[in-house]
Enzyme design. Structure first.
Site, PDB file in Angstrom:
ATOM      1  N   LYS A 169       0.617  -1.178  -0.088  1.00  0.00           N
ATOM      2  CA  LYS A 169       0.119  -0.111   0.125  1.00  0.00           C
ATOM      3  C   LYS A 169       0.866   1.240   0.041  1.00  0.00           C
ATOM      4  O   LYS A 169       0.515   1.974  -0.723  1.00  0.00           O
ATOM      5  CB  LYS A 169      -1.028   0.139   1.210  1.00  0.00           C
ATOM      6  N   ARG A 177     -10.249   0.990   8.756  1.00  0.00           N
ATOM      7  CA  ARG A 177      -9.814  -0.197   8.985  1.00  0.00           C
ATOM      8  C   ARG A 177     -10.643  -1.011   9.804  1.00  0.00           C
ATOM      9  O   ARG A 177     -10.429  -2.339  10.205  1.00  0.00           O
ATOM     10  CB  ARG A 177      -8.239  -0.276   9.895  1.00  0.00           C
ATOM     11  N   ARG A 183      12.014  -6.253   5.350  1.00  0.00           N
ATOM     12  CA  ARG A 183      11.701  -4.950   5.229  1.00  0.00           C
ATOM     13  C   ARG A 183      12.575  -3.822   5.916  1.00  0.00           C
ATOM     14  O   ARG A 183      12.778  -3.983   7.356  1.00  0.00           O
ATOM     15  CB  ARG A 183      10.221  -4.388   5.261  1.00  0.00           C
ATOM     16  N   ARG A 197      11.207  -1.897  11.348  1.00  0.00           N
ATOM     17  CA  ARG A 197       9.871  -1.639  12.193  1.00  0.00           C
ATOM     18  C   ARG A 197       9.789  -2.521  13.404  1.00  0.00           C
ATOM     19  O   ARG A 197       9.705  -3.869  13.007  1.00  0.00           O
ATOM     20  CB  ARG A 197       8.815  -1.547  11.176  1.00  0.00           C
ATOM     21  N   ARG A 239      -0.702  -8.957  13.024  1.00  0.00           N
ATOM     22  CA  ARG A 239      -1.401  -8.023  12.207  1.00  0.00           C
ATOM     23  C   ARG A 239      -1.937  -8.630  11.052  1.00  0.00           C
ATOM     24  O   ARG A 239      -3.037  -7.969  10.661  1.00  0.00           O
ATOM     25  CB  ARG A 239      -0.065  -7.000  11.603  1.00  0.00           C
TER      26      ARG A 239
HETATM   27  P1  ADP Z   1       0.422  -2.018   7.902  1.00  0.00           P
HETATM   28  O1  ADP Z   1      -0.703  -1.831   6.961  1.00  0.00           O
HETATM   29  O2  ADP Z   1       1.859  -2.497   7.112  1.00  0.00           O
HETATM   30  O3  ADP Z   1       0.288  -2.870   8.993  1.00  0.00           O
HETATM   31  P2  ADP Z   1       0.382   0.793   9.026  1.00  0.00           P
HETATM   32  O4  ADP Z   1       1.953   1.696   8.971  1.00  0.00           O
HETATM   33  O5  ADP Z   1      -0.594   1.255   8.166  1.00  0.00           O
HETATM   34  O6  ADP Z   1       0.985  -0.544   8.766  1.00  0.00           O
HETATM   35  O7  ADP Z   1       0.065   0.730  10.618  1.00  0.00           O
HETATM   36  C1  ADP Z   1       0.940   0.305  11.529  1.00  0.00           C
HETATM   37  C2  ADP Z   1       0.113   0.048  12.851  1.00  0.00           C
HETATM   38  O8  ADP Z   1      -0.588   1.396  13.046  1.00  0.00           O
HETATM   39  C3  ADP Z   1      -1.262  -0.822  12.692  1.00  0.00           C
HETATM   40  O9  ADP Z   1      -0.594  -2.046  13.105  1.00  0.00           O
HETATM   41  C4  ADP Z   1      -1.932  -0.208  14.057  1.00  0.00           C
HETATM   42  O10 ADP Z   1      -1.364  -0.418  15.022  1.00  0.00           O
HETATM   43  C5  ADP Z   1      -1.809   1.127  13.556  1.00  0.00           C
HETATM   44  N1  ADP Z   1      -2.923   1.804  12.705  1.00  0.00           N
HETATM   45  C6  ADP Z   1      -2.605   2.208  11.555  1.00  0.00           C
HETATM   46  N2  ADP Z   1      -3.817   2.572  11.090  1.00  0.00           N
HETATM   47  C7  ADP Z   1      -4.820   2.195  11.890  1.00  0.00           C
HETATM   48  C8  ADP Z   1      -6.140   2.431  11.856  1.00  0.00           C
HETATM   49  N3  ADP Z   1      -6.889   2.987  10.989  1.00  0.00           N
HETATM   50  N4  ADP Z   1      -6.966   2.037  13.003  1.00  0.00           N
HETATM   51  C9  ADP Z   1      -6.170   1.353  14.010  1.00  0.00           C
HETATM   52  N5  ADP Z   1      -4.992   1.384  13.994  1.00  0.00           N
HETATM   53  C10 ADP Z   1      -4.254   1.794  12.961  1.00  0.00           C
END
Ligand code: ADP
Length: 186
Positions: free
Chosen positions: A14, A93, A128, A161, A172
């Site tokens: 993404k 999400r 990564r 990360r 996740r």
């Molecule tokens: P990825 O899609 O690779 O898991 P992101 O960088 O989008 O990683 O998100 C990292 C973390 O941030 C998630 O695992 C969650 O803890 C938090 N997070 C991000 N976006 C949201 C969201 N819309 N709602 C709840 N938690 C979120």
């Protein structure tokens, strides 16, 4: 304002695709993950509230995320013309987050939905490396930096990360399949 969502499991690409689409089509790339990591680095109240959840691969509570995103969108629309466009990466999400967009009268114009097999995702995220300040990502094998361990542009160090460790990646993925994938129908 035109709104496009980019959805898909963690590690599907993404962020990588959103960055390219943003540059090619002049759209703002609004990544909840990048915004949250910035709060964590600056140790803001929001960052402190989100830190543990993120490290565990769990979702940050809906009310916190919804407030953050609505604020970011409001700021974006006040600073840009009505025909500007934004690409939301990582939001919504959950069902409640999607409902919050609807309640705020924000229309979604298009959704880009990416997918990949879990095993591939685990392999990608395990290798990564990221440059925290820019969000640029690399992979030790698939897309290595010119010099091992440092960012091609700034020469600054790359980091893994904390939530890219295999156990957390599995957590996740499980959260994604349970809470976010059902939004495809919604
Ligand atoms: P990825 O899609 O690779 O898991 P992101 O960088 O989008 O990683 O998100 C990292 C973390 O941030 C998630 O695992 C969650 O803890 C938090 N997070 C991000 N976006 C949201 C969201 N819309 N709602 C709840 N938690 C979120």
């Amino acid at each position: 304002m035109m709104i496009v969502l980019i959805m898909g499991p963690p590690g599907v690409g993404k962020g990588t695709q959103a960055q390219k689409i943003g540059e090619n089509f002049n759209m703002a790339h609004l990544s909840t993950g990048d915004l949250l990591r910035d709060h964590v680095r600056r140790e803001t109240p929001l960052g402190l509230a989100a830190k543990e959840k993120m490290a565990a691969g769990a979702l940050v509570p809906d009310d916190v995320i919804i407030e953050m995103m609505l604020q970011v969108l409001e700021q974006h629309s006040s600073e840009n013309s009505a025909n500007s466009a934004a690409l939301l990466d990582g939001f919504p999400r959950t069902r409640d987050q999607a409902g919050a967009l609807v309640n705020a009268g924000i229309n979604v114009n298009a959704v880009i939905d990416l997918d990949a097999a879990d095993e591939l995702i685990i392999e990608r995220l395990g290798g990564r490396l990221v440059h925290p300040a820019s969000g640029r990502t690399y992979h030790t094998i698939f897309s290595p930096p010119k010099t091992a361990g440092v960012d091609d542009v700034s020469g600054e160090p790359l980091v893994q990360r904390p939530d890219d460790r295999p156990d957390t990646v599995r957590a996740r993925l499980a959260v994604y399949r349970e809470q976010t994938a059902p939004l495809e129908d919604y």
